[in-house]
Design a protein around this motif. Structure first.
Motif, short mmCIF file in Angstrom:
data_model
loop_
_atom_site.label_atom_id
_atom_site.label_comp_id
_atom_site.label_asym_id
_atom_site.label_seq_id
_atom_site.Cartn_x
_atom_site.Cartn_y
_atom_site.Cartn_z
N LYS A 1 3.51 7.22 -1.50
CA LYS A 1 2.57 7.92 -1.46
C LYS A 1 1.39 7.28 -2.02
CE LYS A 1 0.72 12.57 -3.47
NZ LYS A 1 1.41 13.83 -4.53
N TRP A 2 1.41 6.56 -3.25
CA TRP A 2 0.25 5.73 -3.63
C TRP A 2 0.17 4.61 -2.93
CZ3 TRP A 2 -2.13 5.77 -8.67
CH2 TRP A 2 -2.05 6.76 -9.42
N ARG B 1 -2.65 4.94 -0.57
CA ARG B 1 -4.16 5.19 -1.11
C ARG B 1 -4.61 3.81 -1.66
NH1 ARG B 1 -2.13 9.89 -4.05
NH2 ARG B 1 -3.01 9.01 -5.89
N LYS C 1 -6.38 0.21 -11.22
CA LYS C 1 -5.72 1.32 -10.49
C LYS C 1 -4.17 0.98 -10.32
CE LYS C 1 -9.63 1.87 -7.18
NZ LYS C 1 -10.02 2.00 -5.85
N PHE D 1 -1.32 3.64 -11.83
CA PHE D 1 0.06 3.87 -11.16
C PHE D 1 1.37 3.78 -11.89
CE2 PHE D 1 3.58 1.95 -8.68
CZ PHE D 1 4.19 3.01 -8.06
N THR E 1 1.29 6.44 -14.53
CA THR E 1 2.05 7.74 -14.23
C THR E 1 3.41 7.62 -13.81
OG1 THR E 1 -0.06 7.88 -12.96
CG2 THR E 1 1.60 9.16 -12.05
#
Length: 210
Positions: free
Chosen positions: A33-34, A37, A104, A108, A111
Motif C-alpha cells: 500500500k505504501w 505512494r 517519508k 513509513f 508507522t
C-alpha cells in the motif's frame, strides 16, 4: 501479492512461529500500500515482495540466531531492518535500530513499528550523525545501500569495536571485497543467498585499518 508460505519463511530464517508468519504477511500488505505512494522499493519487484525482499531479509536471522542488539543502516522500505524486527520479537530482550534519513521513509518505518508494536527504534538521521545515538550493537546490517568500501567507512565506528557485519551483496561482491582489502583488514565468511543464486551475505568481523 506474492505467494507467501510459513515453510518458505522457516527455510530462510530458521524456526519461526505461525503468529510471526501471519504478522509478516500483513506487513507485506501494508508495504504494498505504501509502496504505491512513496516508492519504497523498485516497482519491478512489486509482484514478488515475499521472496525478493522479505525472505531475502529474513535469512540474516538464521546466520545470527543468538544476537539481540542490531542496527540497520539506510533502512529505506524496511529491508532487512523491519523484517528482522518481526523476527526479533521472538527473542526476549532483542531490538533493532533503524537508521533512515529520508523523512517519508522514516515515517513509513515508524508507522509499521507502531502498528505492529515491534522491538525497533527509528533513528531519523544520517548514518554519520547516529554513532552517539546507537550503542555498540552486536550486528550491523545494510542492504542495497552502498558499495562495500563505502559501507565499511560508514559502519567502522561499530565494526572496529567488535560488532559483526551482515551485509547483502550481489554478483560483483568479489571486486568490492578486493577494493576494501586495500584499506581494511577483516575476517570474512561468505553465506550463499537463499533467494538469489548470484547473491551472498558477507559476514564480516574483526575490522581494523591496515
Amino acid at each position: 501479492m506474492s505467494a507467501a508460505s510459513w515453510a518458505s519463511l522457516q527455510e530462510a530464517a530458521g524456526p519461526v512461529s505461525r503468529e510471526t508468519f501471519d504478522r509478516l504477511v500483513e506487513f507485506e500488505r501494508v508495504f504494498q500500500k505504501w509502496n504505491r505512494r512513496i516508492n519504497l522499493a523498485a516497482q519491478s519487484t512489486q509482484d514478488d515482495v515475499w521472496r525478493r525482499h522479505i525472505l531475502d531479509s529474513a535469512q540474516l536471522a538464521r546466520i545470527a540466531p543468538e544476537a539481540k542488539n542490531w542496527v540497520d543502516l539506510g533502512s529505506g522500505g524496511g529491508f532487512p531492518g523491519l523484517v528482522l524486527a518481526f523476527l526479533l520479537a521472538e527473542r526476549n530482550g532483542a531490538s533493532i535500530d533503524l537508521i533512515e534519513s529520508n523523512r517519508k521513509k522514516a515515517s513509513f518505518l515508524q508507522t509499521v513499528v507502531g502498528q505492529f508494536n515491534l522491538p525497533a527504534r527509528v533513528v531519523a538521521r544520517r548514518i554519520d550523525d547516529s554513532y552517539s545515538l546507537v550503542p555498540t550493537p552486536q550486528i550491523v546490517t545494510a542492504r542495497a545501500l552502498a558499495s562495500l568500501p563505502m559501507l565499511l567507512d560508514l559502519a567502522a565506528p561499530w565494526l572496529t569495536k567488535g560488532a559483526h557485519g551482515l551485509l547483502h551483496k550481489g554478483r560483483d561482491y568479489r571486486a568490492e571485497v578486493a577494493e576494501s582489502a586495500q584499506r581494511w583488514s577483516f575476517d570474512l565468511v561468505e553465506h550463499a543467498s537463499v533467494t538469489d543464486a548470484h547473491g551472498v551475505i558477507l559476514e564480516l568481523t574483526g575490522l581494523r585499518t591496515l
